[in-house]
Every structure is written in structure tokens, then in C-alpha cells.
Enzyme design. Structure first.
Site, PDB file in Angstrom:
ATOM      1  N   GLY A  55      30.962-101.447  38.756  1.00  0.00           N
ATOM      2  CA  GLY A  55      29.872-101.984  39.557  1.00  0.00           C
ATOM      3  C   GLY A  55      28.853-102.686  38.679  1.00  0.00           C
ATOM      4  N   GLU A  91      25.225-100.718  31.736  1.00  0.00           N
ATOM      5  CA  GLU A  91      23.827-100.536  31.364  1.00  0.00           C
ATOM      6  C   GLU A  91      23.462-101.040  29.974  1.00  0.00           C
ATOM      7  OE1 GLU A  91      25.850 -96.423  30.427  1.00  0.00           O
ATOM      8  OE2 GLU A  91      26.023 -98.007  31.931  1.00  0.00           O
ATOM      9  N   ASN A  92      24.146-102.039  29.443  1.00  0.00           N
ATOM     10  CA  ASN A  92      23.799-102.563  28.116  1.00  0.00           C
ATOM     11  C   ASN A  92      22.283-102.642  27.954  1.00  0.00           C
ATOM     12  OD1 ASN A  92      26.694-103.396  27.897  1.00  0.00           O
ATOM     13  ND2 ASN A  92      26.032-104.923  29.383  1.00  0.00           N
ATOM     14  N   GLU A 106      21.326 -98.452  36.804  1.00  0.00           N
ATOM     15  CA  GLU A 106      21.512 -99.027  35.471  1.00  0.00           C
ATOM     16  C   GLU A 106      20.211 -99.033  34.677  1.00  0.00           C
ATOM     17  OE1 GLU A 106      24.496 -99.316  34.595  1.00  0.00           O
ATOM     18  OE2 GLU A 106      25.312 -99.173  36.626  1.00  0.00           O
ATOM     19  N   HIS A 133      19.501 -95.780  33.028  1.00  0.00           N
ATOM     20  CA  HIS A 133      20.247 -95.609  31.778  1.00  0.00           C
ATOM     21  C   HIS A 133      19.486 -96.137  30.564  1.00  0.00           C
ATOM     22  CE1 HIS A 133      24.065 -93.934  32.898  1.00  0.00           C
ATOM     23  NE2 HIS A 133      24.370 -94.906  33.732  1.00  0.00           N
ATOM     24  N   GLU A 159      25.845 -90.283  33.423  1.00  0.00           N
ATOM     25  CA  GLU A 159      26.148 -90.800  34.757  1.00  0.00           C
ATOM     26  C   GLU A 159      25.610 -89.930  35.889  1.00  0.00           C
ATOM     27  OE1 GLU A 159      26.866 -93.661  34.921  1.00  0.00           O
ATOM     28  OE2 GLU A 159      27.834 -94.162  33.033  1.00  0.00           O
TER      29      GLU A 159
END
Length: 881
Positions: A287, A290-291, A324, A327, A346
Site C-alpha cells: 500500500g 515509510e522511507n 506511514e 513510522h 507495523e
């Protein structure tokens, strides 16, 4: 998990800093590129061998430099282990413990597998720049996907989560293209030839390799500044898209800049980077990812076209954006020590993502949605023997792709919700903030989180939470009524209802959430901490309910007459209570701890229900009944009639007409009820759906199919229609410019009951006209249809070579397709056929999926055998047949 139990790189060296340069990108040609990475290393003991991770990378040369810049040694031998994805650099000279620099020249490929450094094809929404990469009819953008173990697919590196380092990155790109990375651009300079430029980025914070990211493309963006000040100034938040799509990013942008501020406040730590970029990627297996500072998203998880998109996608975007961005703290700032604690990333991001959406959109009733969608899906997988503990042993990191599942995400977030409710949300978040501060820019374990929460709450969190994290499964609490009291007993719940003594040894801490009395007073803070206990002061004729708002992660098994009383007292129950009551009754019927007659009687009481999320659970439970008993024509007909009679009053009442006064939940309820009634054979709804479809198909009135009813009307038209309706929706798939249109069309096409069209559909799904990321949607649609799921299995067997070839480039997609495509059967012979078919094949990419498939089919088959006759009797007795 002890270090000795991990298959990790030798501990002779540790990276401190990477300086990575990529250049000579062969765009639209071979898609190759060249690279040079200089890694500052700490070497801990004398060695003449250095081992790094590398996959599909060719190392041309490697040299070691001393602190004064002199060459210490050149690699005399370079060898690859493709199975373990490692490259070994051997030096003639022994290197003493020191600080040194390893310089590696290499070549790689921008693949099309949605992993590593890869290319995504798309049809542009506006005229692209002249130097945009192009191949045939498609243009391309470039981006990365490194989690969990694919940074090594882009450059040689120490690709383990606790080997954190800082990164400098630069890339040579066409002058008219935009380059992005985790940090802001530091400088640009001329490239190696005219028309190219080198783009360099600021140094990143200390972080894991899987969080490094970059992207290149014909991008534009929308921007907002945070309202909060960070070190005296606002932070730019941008959503990037390929040219022509940026206006569809407005809603995601609105969510994003508010979420950055919200989490900075909640976590008591300011957002740690100087910018926050979001990027829509045209081909994307997950989906989102999260860089740090450059979050990448599937287009349907970040783009929304007002007036053209289904409003359901707004809900999805708000949640995925929040997940995201959570994160950026929980996962990026503080990272799990090893992949066995993936849930730390997660599970928490899932829960806090819902928390943020609830904060911004309280009218969406988010926690009821979480119970209906998150908790129930977690229950489903965790009730199988094929489940695994939330914290699951991972010896080799290459195994980790298959635990990005409902246990890590949804069970993890469910037990976090349970703990937060028990401790109090304010106390819980105070403990989380302390955890993040204590481990910032480092790695941490589950035990570290429990310690911080214990300190914040003055409770021994470890003692009552460890079984939830480290043991497989969850309990069912069985209630027995006695004079003036009730007895409660906990046992492990299995969907097959046959837990062996050795499988039922765990004693969970269970918050009972007891509400009692005529008006259901506030839940009493009591817990079951042993296998069985007794609760007093509860009269037989009084009203009581356990697990208020389904806060606890367990099923409740009431006596049959108590369940019936609860079903007649729905006005006293919250939406979460209703969802839990139906979900529990359905699951207990499957396991044999309850029965289907009790479930059907309970469902009959919901004809007047008006809440979308309660109806969502009703629809799911009825669909499973119709699926399991589909092969018995009498039972199937009776359940269809039951479904029709159950849903018709609500469907007739809500009607087809949308109003500007409709809120989000009303819009979703209309879609659900019309779809459920139409697929149950409601003649007037089918007639109206076909009328609207024909107006749309003919072009006479495109507005006849409301944007929020596309999935329903297309699905009914194809289910009840012929080649004409099928072809019309197939053409719509090919030409739609709606961001969600392809997903909607693909799901509707799978509603066909015509065997020839099913085969055409599957040929189409596995052609290059359908993006790999969407293939599982086809599997879900066909597998959900009892009349066609066997055709899907037949097709897979006959065309396995092409199916495998198409899917094997991305293990996440492959696993998802196998699991979703084959789990709905209820026949032991088919289970045996599946096992036989895969017996001699390399199933390493989806072996867990096959275990889940076998367990699911066994569950369904046992349920069908046990209850089929009883269901028939009940349906006959209540005149549904």
C-alpha cells in the site's frame, strides 16, 4: 531472539556512513546503471574478508582506504552467494582493527519487479517533458522499495535493520527530470554529458538501509507548511505525482501536514527531518512504504479525484498517510532490533494511524471500522493452526516477507488497542513517548517498550502482555450462568474447534470489560488471570455483556438463550458490541462451539439496523455462510432467500438517490445494501442496476452510474448479464482515467459466472495489460464467487508456468495471490489436489500461504460437514426454503 539464532552477516565490520553515487542510467534502453559506494567502516578484528549483502548487483572492484586516503588493499577475489544474497570480498592483505573506507564500483539494473531500484510504467495525464523515459506506449518513473531486504538489490550494503548508518546520496539524471531522496537537495552540477545533471542530497540521520529511498521522474507537487514551528520554522510537506495528477493529491496533503503536527505533539518529539515528501508511484506491490522523509504510495492510497473517486478511498488515504507518517517516529527514529519484532513497527503504526484519523474525522466512527475490518480479520487468521505469534522467530531475513500479514499488523494493533484501553490512552502515549526518547536513532525490542509502559503506568505490563505477543493464538471465554453469578473459562480458540491439550496451555490476561444492569453501566475493570473464575452479583434476569466495545482480543461464547437476549437488546449495544456479537457467533458456529442456527436467529434481529459498520459485519458473516454451503443447492437457495429477506427492508429504505446531506457512512451504507440485496436476487434492485448500466454503457447518460456505485452496478450487471456487459467494463478498465477505476473494474469483472468469460478474464489478468500489483484483486473476486472459484484453480493448474512467470518477480504479490485465490474452498478433495499440485514445486515464496490455504479449507470442510444438515432444517423450519 538471541544473536546466535539469527543468520546474519559476520560481525567483523560495521558501517558508519555511506556515500552512494549512481550514474550512467540507461533509461528506456537496457535499464542498467553504474554506481560507486564508499562505506566508512569500523573493523573490529583482523580480517582479510568482508561480506556484504548483494542481489543482482555486479561488483566490478573493491578497495579499502586508510584514514589518510591511501589504498590499504584491493579485493583479489569477489564471490557471490545468490541463495543468501551476499558478496564476499577477499583481500590478500590482512586488515587490522581500524576505521577504514571500503570503496566499491558496481553495476545494477532498474528492474520491473517493484523491489529494489525499479521502474514503473504509466500513461501520462499531461504532456511529459521531452527527456522523460519512454518505451513503446508507456512512460516511466523510477523509485525504490527496500523493505525488507532489497536495498541490496540496488547497491552492495550491510542490509540489516540494526546496522544503522548515515547516508550521502547523489544521482545523475536527465536535466528536465526531478530527483528526490530522503533529504532535501544539497546541490546540482553538470552531468557527464550535456542534458544530464548530478543531484546531491543532504546527509541523512542515522538509519537502517531499508529506509533509504530515491526517485526520478517527470514530477510536480502540491505543498503545505506545517502549522507547528520546528526549530523556529515550519516544515514543507509535499505530495509529488507525475505530471497532470497533482491536483488529485490535495486531500492527501491536507491529511499529511496535519498528521506531522499531530504526531509531533502525541509523541512529544518534533518531526526529526527538514522536509516530509509523499510520492505517488504507479506500480507498487504494497500500500505504501515509510522511507524516512520520502514516503512512497500506491496511487490509490494517495490520490483522490473529487467527483470521480469513490469516497471510500478518502478513508483509505487518510489512514495510509497517517500509518506511514507514524513510522517516521515508530520504526524510523526507533527501529526494531531484528525482523522477529516487525510487529513493533507495523502493529503500532496501524493503531496510531487509526488514532490520527479518528482525531481528524470523528464522524467516520473509526474505531467501529477498526473492529469490523481490523480485529475481525486478525481473528480469522489467528484462529488457524497456521497462525504464528505476533513476535515470530525469524532466523533468516529472507523469510520476513511472509510475516507482513494480519498478525503483525492487525493482531498487533488489536492488542495495542486492548492495552491502551486498559492503561488509559494518556498513560499509554506517555509511555510510548518515553520509549521513543530513550531509543531515538537506535534499535529497540518489545521488552524495551513494555519497560517504558510499565514505568508510565506503575503496572507490570510485561507479565500480562508477553503471552499475547509471544504465544500463538487467542482465547475464547465461555460463559456459564449460575444463580446470582456467572462462571467464565478461557481456552485457546481454533476455527476447527479441536484444540489439543498441548495447544491449550497458555493462560492469557483477559480484560473482561463487564457491563451489567438495565442500562449497561460503565465497564467494570476486572480481568480473568487464570483458566477459570466466577463473577458475582449478576442476576439471571438482569442484562450483562462481556468485552465492552470489543476492546479485548478474544471471542465470547454465551449460553444460547443469553445470546438470543442480547440479540433482542440491540438498542443497549454500541456499534463495536454489535460487530463483536455477530463476529463471535459466526466464528463459534464455524468451530462448533456454537451453532449456525443461533447465528441465523441472531442475524434476523438486525433487519432494522441502520449503521454501515454493523451491516459490514452482517454482510461478511452472511457471505461466508453462502460460500461454505454453496455446493448444496437447497441450502444455497435458502441462504440466498435469508439474505434477501434480511437486507431488503434496509435496502428499500435507503434507496438510490444521493443527497448533499449524506455523510460518509450513509454513502457507504447505500453502496453496501444495494450490493448485498442485488447479489441476493432482489429483483427491483437488479432491474434498476441494469437500467443504469445500460444508460451508462450506451453513453446516453454517463451520470446514471454514480461514482460511489460503480463497483455495485458493474458487479450486478456482470453477474446477471452476458458478454456485452463484461466487454463494456473490460473496455472501461483499459480507458478509465479515474485513479480507482481500474481496481473497481477488475473486481466487478470477476463477478462473471460464464466459464468462457472467466478464462478470458484470467488471460486478461495475467497479460501485461494488468499491473502486477492488481492481480490479486482478480483472485479475490473470483475466489469469493462460489460458482467460479474452481475455474480459477483449474486455470492455475493448466497455466502454472505463465502464472508463476508473471508473479515470481515479486514475492509479496505472489504470496497474496496464492493465499487469497485458494482459501475459500470447503472440500477435502480440493485441499488434497492443491497439496499434490504444489508437492514438487519451489514454494519458498509462498509456503506459509499454502499452509494457511490448507488450514482454511480444512476448517470450511469440517464446518460444512457438521452443520449442513442442521442449516437445512433451520431454513426449512423458518420457511426460507
Amino acid at each position: 531472539m538471541a544473536l546466535k539464532d539469527r543468520d546474519i552477516l559476520p560481525d567483523v565490520a560495521k558501517p558508519v556512513h555511506y556515500n552512494l553515487s549512481l550514474f550512467d542510467l540507461q533509461l528506456g534502453d537496457s535499464w542498467g546503471y553504474k554506481g560507486n559506494v564508499k562505506i566508512e567502516l569500523k573493523i573490529f578484528r583482523s580480517t582479510n574478508v568482508i561480506v556484504l549483502n548483494s542481489k543482482e548487483i555486479y561488483v566490478q572492484s573493491a578497495e579499502l582506504y586508510g584514514s589518510n586516503g591511501s589504498v590499504l588493499a584491493k579485493a583479489s577475489e569477489i564471490t557471490y552467494d545468490t541463495k543468501s544474497e551476499r558478496v564476499t570480498l577477499a583481500f590478500l592483505e590482512e586488515i587490522a582493527p581500524s576505521d577504514t573506507v571500503l570503496s566499491i564500483k558496481f553495476t545494477g539494473t532498474m528492474n520491473n519487479a517493484m523491489a529494489g531500484f525499479y521502474r514503473s510504467k504509466y500513461k501520462p495525464a499531461a504532456d511529459p517533458t521531452e527527456d522523460s523515459p519512454k518505451e513503446g506506449d508507456f512512460y516511466y518513473m523510477l523509485s525504490t522499495q527496500f523493505e525488507s531486504c532489497d536495498a541490496r538489490r540496488a547497491f552492495p550494503c550491510f542490509d540489516e535493520p540494526n546496522l544503522k548508518a548515515t547516508f550521502d546520496f547523489e544521482i545523475e539524471v536527465p536535466s528536465g527530470q526531478t530527483a528526490l531522496s530522503n533529504m532535501p537537495i544539497k546541490s546540482e552540477r553538470a552531468g557527464s554529458i550535456p542534458g544530464l545533471k548530478f543531484v546531491s542530497f543532504e546527509t541523512t540521520p542515522v538509519m537502517s538501509t531499508y529506509l533509504l529511498a530515491w526517485a526520478v521522474g517527470d514530477f510536480e507537487y502540491v505543498e503545505a507548511m506545517t502549522q507547528r514551528k520546528y526549530q523556529g520554522k515550519s516544515i514543507p510537506v509535499r505530495v509529488y505525482t507525475t505530471r497532470g495528477l497533482k491536483e488529485q493529491a490535495r486531500f492527501a496533503l491536507e491529511c499529511a501536514h496535519r498528521t506531522v503536527d499531530y504526531f509531533s505533539e502525541v509523541f512529544e518529539i518534533e518531526y526529526p527531518l527538514p522536509k516530509a515528501d509523499l510520492l505517488a508511484v504507479h506500480e507498487f506491490a504494497m500500500g505504501a512504504m515509510e522511507n524516512w522523509g520520502l514516503v512512497t504510495y500506491r496511487t490509490t492510497a494517495v490520490l483522490f479525484d473529487e467527483g470521480k473517486s469513490d469516497t471510500r478511498y478518502k478513508n483509505r488515504i487518510a489512514y495510509v498517510v497517517a500509518h506511514e507518517l507514524a513510522h517516521q517516529w515508530f520504526g524510523n527514529l526507533v527501529t526494531m532490533d531484528w525482523w522477529n519484532e516487525l510487529w513493533l513497527n507495523e502493529g503500532f503504526a496501524t493503531w496510531v494511524g487509526w488514532l490520527a484519523v479518528d482525531n481528524f474525522y470523528p464522524e467516520w466512527n473509526i474505531w467501529s471500522q477498526f473492529v469490523a475490518e481490523g480485529v475481525q480479520q486478525a481473528f480469522q487468521l489467528d484462529s488457524l493452526r497456521a497462525s504464528h505469534p505476533i513476535e515470530v522467530p525469524v532466523k533468516n531475513a529472507l523469510e520476513v516477507d511472509q510475516i507482513f500479514d494480519h498478525i503483525s499488523y492487525l493482531k498487533g494493533s488489536s492488542v495495542i488497542r486492548m492495552l491502551s484501553d486498559h492503561l488509559g490512552r494518556e498513560t499509554f502515549l506517555r509511555g510510548v513517548a518515553a520509549y521513543l526518547k530513550a531509543h531515538a536513532y537506535g534499535n529497540a525490542t518489545t521488552s524495551d517498550l513494555w519497560s517504558a509502559l510499565s514505568q508510565a503506568s506503575n503496572q507490570d505490563v510485561t507479565s500480562f502482555m508477553d503471552p499475547w505477543i509471544r504465544k500463538i493464538g487467542f482465547p475464547v471465554v465461555t460463559v456459564t450462568e449460575e444463580s446470582g453469578q456467572i462462571s467464565v473459562r478461557q481456552n485457546r480458540f481454533l476455527s476447527t474447534g479441536d484444540a489439543k491439550p498441548e495447544e491449550d496451555e497458555t493462560t492469557w490476561w483477559i480484560p473482561l470489560g463487564l457491563r451489567a444492569g438495565p442500562k449497561l453501566a460503565d465497564a467494570k475493570p476486572c480481568a480473568l488471570v487464570s483458566k477459570a473464575d466466577t463473577l458475582g452479583d449478576i442476576e439471571q434476569d438482569s442484562f450483562y455483556k462481556l468485552n465492552s466495545d470489543l476492546s479485548g482480543f478474544y471471542r465470547t461464547n454465551y449460553p444460547a438463550d443469553r445470546l438470543a437476549k442480547l440479540g433482542k437488546s440491540l438498542v443497549l449495544l454500541s456499534t463495536e458490541d454489535k460487530i463483536g456479537l455477530i463476529g463471535d457467533a459466526a466464528a463459534l458456529a464455524v468451530s462448533g462451539d456454537g451453532n449456525t442456527a443461533a447465528l441465523l436467529a441472531l442475524l434476523e434481529g438486525f433487519k432494522e439496523e441502520q449503521n454501515y459498520l454493523a451491516w459490514s459485519q452482517i454482510s461478511s458473516s452472511v457471505a461466508n455462510l453462502r460460500s461454505v454451503f454453496a455446493q448444496n443447492s437447497s441450502v444455497a437457495a435458502g441462504l440466498k432467500n435469508f439474505s434477501l429477506e434480511l437486507v431488503s427492508p434496509a435496502a428499500n429504505s435507503i434507496g438510490w438517490a444521493f443527497s448533499t446531506e449524506d455523510d460518509y457512512l450513509t454513502v457507504q451504507l447505500r453502496k453496501l445494501l444495494i450490493g448485498m440485496a442485488g447479489l441476493a436476487g432482489h429483483e427491483n434492485i437488479i432491474k434498476e442496476a441494469r437500467r443504469r448500466f445500460q444508460l451508462w454503457e450506451s453513453g446516453y447518460d454517463k451520470s446514471a452510474v454514480h461514482t460511489n456505485l460503480r463497483s455495485v452496478i458493474f458487479g450486478i450487471a456482470i453477474s446477471e448479464g452476458s458478454h456485452q456487459e463484461y466487454s463494456a467494463v473490460k473496455q472501461e478498465y483499459l480507458k478509465t482515467d479515474s485513479v480507482d477505476g481500474k481496481e473497481i473494474c477488475l473486481g466487478a469483472l470477476g463477478r462473471t459466472k460464464d466459464a468462457n468469460l472467466v478464462n478470458d478474464y484470467l488471460d486478461f489478468v495475467f497479460s501485461d495489460k494488468v499491473a502486477i500489483q492488481d492481480i490479486h484483486n482478480g483472485a479475490v473476486s473470483l475466489a469469493s464467487n462460489a460458482q467460479t472459484r474452481h475455474l480459477l484453480w483449474d486455470y492455475m493448474k493448466k497455466n502454472w508456468a505463465s502464472v508463476e512467470s508473471r508473479l515470481s518477480t515479486n514475492n509479496v504479490v505472489f504470496e497474496r495471490f496464492v493465499r487469497m485465490g485458494l482459501s475459500k474452498f470447503a472440500d477435502h478433495d480440493i485441499a488434497a489436489d492443491i497439496a499434490s499440485f504444489f508437492q514438487n514445486k519451489d514454494t519458498s515464496a509462498y509456503d506459509r500461504a499454502l499452509v494457511i490455504v490448507a488450514d482454511s479449507i480444512r476448517t470450511n470442510a469440517h464446518y460444512k460437514e457438521r452443520d449442513e444438515g442442521r442449516v437445512l432444517e433451520w431454513l426449512q423450519a423458518h420457511r426460507y426454503i
